[in-house]
Design a protein around this motif. Structure first.
Motif, PDB file in Angstrom:
ATOM      1  N   ILE A  39      -3.553   4.240  -1.932  1.00 51.58           N
ATOM      2  CA  ILE A  39      -3.415   3.106  -2.834  1.00 51.58           C
ATOM      3  C   ILE A  39      -3.201   1.806  -2.331  1.00 51.58           C
ATOM      4  O   ILE A  39      -2.204   1.742  -1.492  1.00 51.58           O
ATOM      5  CB  ILE A  39      -2.201   3.549  -3.901  1.00 51.58           C
ATOM      6  N   THR A  40      -3.834   0.822  -2.697  1.00 46.21           N
ATOM      7  CA  THR A  40      -3.917  -0.613  -1.914  1.00 46.21           C
ATOM      8  C   THR A  40      -4.176  -1.464  -3.158  1.00 46.21           C
ATOM      9  O   THR A  40      -4.290  -1.382  -4.250  1.00 46.21           O
ATOM     10  CB  THR A  40      -5.059  -0.702  -1.067  1.00 46.21           C
ATOM     11  N   THR A  41      -3.664  -2.727  -2.805  1.00 47.59           N
ATOM     12  CA  THR A  41      -3.510  -3.748  -3.789  1.00 47.59           C
ATOM     13  C   THR A  41      -5.354  -4.103  -3.822  1.00 47.59           C
ATOM     14  O   THR A  41      -5.879  -4.068  -2.931  1.00 47.59           O
ATOM     15  CB  THR A  41      -2.881  -5.184  -3.535  1.00 47.59           C
ATOM     16  N   SER A  49       0.800  -0.939   0.098  1.00 49.57           N
ATOM     17  CA  SER A  49      -0.011  -0.103   0.037  1.00 49.57           C
ATOM     18  C   SER A  49       0.965   1.341  -0.085  1.00 49.57           C
ATOM     19  O   SER A  49       2.257   1.163   0.408  1.00 49.57           O
ATOM     20  CB  SER A  49      -0.839   0.219   1.218  1.00 49.57           C
ATOM     21  N   ALA A  50       0.175   2.350  -0.261  1.00 50.61           N
ATOM     22  CA  ALA A  50       0.942   3.778  -0.301  1.00 50.61           C
ATOM     23  C   ALA A  50      -0.271   4.719   0.199  1.00 50.61           C
ATOM     24  O   ALA A  50      -1.162   4.605  -0.273  1.00 50.61           O
ATOM     25  CB  ALA A  50       1.560   4.002  -1.704  1.00 50.61           C
ATOM     26  N   GLN A  51       0.562   5.706   0.756  1.00 51.89           N
ATOM     27  CA  GLN A  51      -0.327   6.778   1.306  1.00 51.89           C
ATOM     28  C   GLN A  51       0.413   8.367   1.205  1.00 51.89           C
ATOM     29  O   GLN A  51       1.455   8.218   1.565  1.00 51.89           O
ATOM     30  CB  GLN A  51      -0.731   6.766   2.674  1.00 51.89           C
ATOM     31  N   LEU A  52      -0.342   9.002   0.380  1.00 52.98           N
ATOM     32  CA  LEU A  52       0.344  10.407   0.195  1.00 52.98           C
ATOM     33  C   LEU A  52      -0.406  11.604   0.463  1.00 52.98           C
ATOM     34  O   LEU A  52      -1.529  11.351   0.447  1.00 52.98           O
ATOM     35  CB  LEU A  52       0.737  10.356  -1.505  1.00 52.98           C
ATOM     36  N   VAL A  53       0.243  12.693   0.877  1.00 52.10           N
ATOM     37  CA  VAL A  53      -0.512  13.854   0.798  1.00 52.10           C
ATOM     38  C   VAL A  53       0.358  14.882   0.047  1.00 52.10           C
ATOM     39  O   VAL A  53       1.467  15.188   0.231  1.00 52.10           O
ATOM     40  CB  VAL A  53      -0.514  14.358   2.328  1.00 52.10           C
ATOM     41  N   LEU A  54      -0.624  15.174  -1.003  1.00 49.97           N
ATOM     42  CA  LEU A  54       0.200  15.820  -2.061  1.00 49.97           C
ATOM     43  C   LEU A  54      -0.281  17.301  -2.265  1.00 49.97           C
ATOM     44  O   LEU A  54      -1.481  17.545  -1.849  1.00 49.97           O
ATOM     45  CB  LEU A  54       0.103  15.301  -3.722  1.00 49.97           C
TER      46      LEU A  54
END
Length: 266
Positions: A163-165, A57-62
């Protein structure tokens, strides 16, 4: 943005995007590239690589320039399979105008105090003016920081991405003996792991409750009135009255007394 009265609107935009992908880390890299291409930046990013027993997984603050937010969001959504998205916009025009007015008033006060300090003739007046100036300057700096922070939120929209699988279908039941053994061991480990968690939660409560029970038992024993030891029926033992003499013993006693009288006449 310009309002109906010709005043430029100040709007804070926040968006949230949830995607699924077989390679979340790669999608996160492409999302960063999209934001950097429009002169944005990354506030925070957390990556979790895919492992045998854990999904990636991924986590972002843009932070995306508000002027190009409408064009950038579709590009970010297209990087994976879209699960959910949202966009919130808050009008802060009034708040921004209020901060500007307060800052202008405080700046005027600071300039006035600086002018009075240059004209002060006594040390006492100078000390009073310096104290007032310090208070005004501290308040002014705080308002300026609030205005700058609000301006940054207006100029750059915050986009949070998850974002996850893709979700996997639950595995079928084990088809052989060893598969059943493995499933059994896994369930046993999970059970004892949960039991340890429960014991860990209860332990801080059991210790004081145990001490309290010991204290109550000690107080009850201390207040109990001491008495004779209980008898066979549980009641305190009582003294047994002397047994009355039997008739033969009474006659024997009388005979002895008479003999003694004869031998010792008065």
């Amino acid at each position: 943005m310009v309002g109906e009265e010709g005043v430029e609107r100040q709007v804070v935009s926040t968006a949230s995007i949830s995607l699924t992908s077989r390679d979340p880390i790669s999608v996160a890299d492409r999302a960063v590239d999209v934001v950097l291409d429009v002169n944005g930046h990354v506030d925070r990013r957390t990556d979790t690589p895919t492992e045998d027993s854990r999904s990636g997984s991924a986590q972002l603050v843009l932070r995306v320039p508000s002027a190009v937010l409408d064009e950038t969001l579709p590009e970010l959504k297209a990087l994976g399979e879209l699960v959910r998205s949202s966009l919130n916009q808050t009008d802060v025009t009034t708040q921004s105008a209020d901060l500007d007015a307060r800052i202008a008033a405080l700046q005027t006060g600071v300039d006035r105090l600086l002018s009075l300090m240059s004209q002060a003739t006594t040390t006492a007046d100078l000390i009073d003016l310096e104290s007032a100036l310090s208070e005004r300057q501290t308040e002014l700096d705080g308002l300026v920081a609030q205005r700058d922070s609000l301006k940054d939120l207006v100029d750059y929209a915050a986009v949070e991405m998850f974002i996850t699988t893709p979700g996997e279908v639950a595995g079928a039941a084990p088809g052989d003996f060893w598969g059943g053994v493995i499933v059994g061991f896994q369930s046993m480990i999970a059970f004892f792991g949960g039991l340890l968690v429960v014991l860990g939660v209860l332990l801080p409560w059991l210790l004081p409750l145990g001490l309290l029970a010991i204290l109550v038992a000690w107080l009850v024993r201390r207040k109990r009135t001491p008495g004779a030891p209980p008898g066979p029926t549980g009641h305190p033992q009582q003294e047994v009255p002397p047994r009355p003499p039997l008739p033969t013993e009474a006659g024997r006693t009388a005979g002895h007394e008479g003999t003694a009288t004869d031998r010792n006449p008065v």
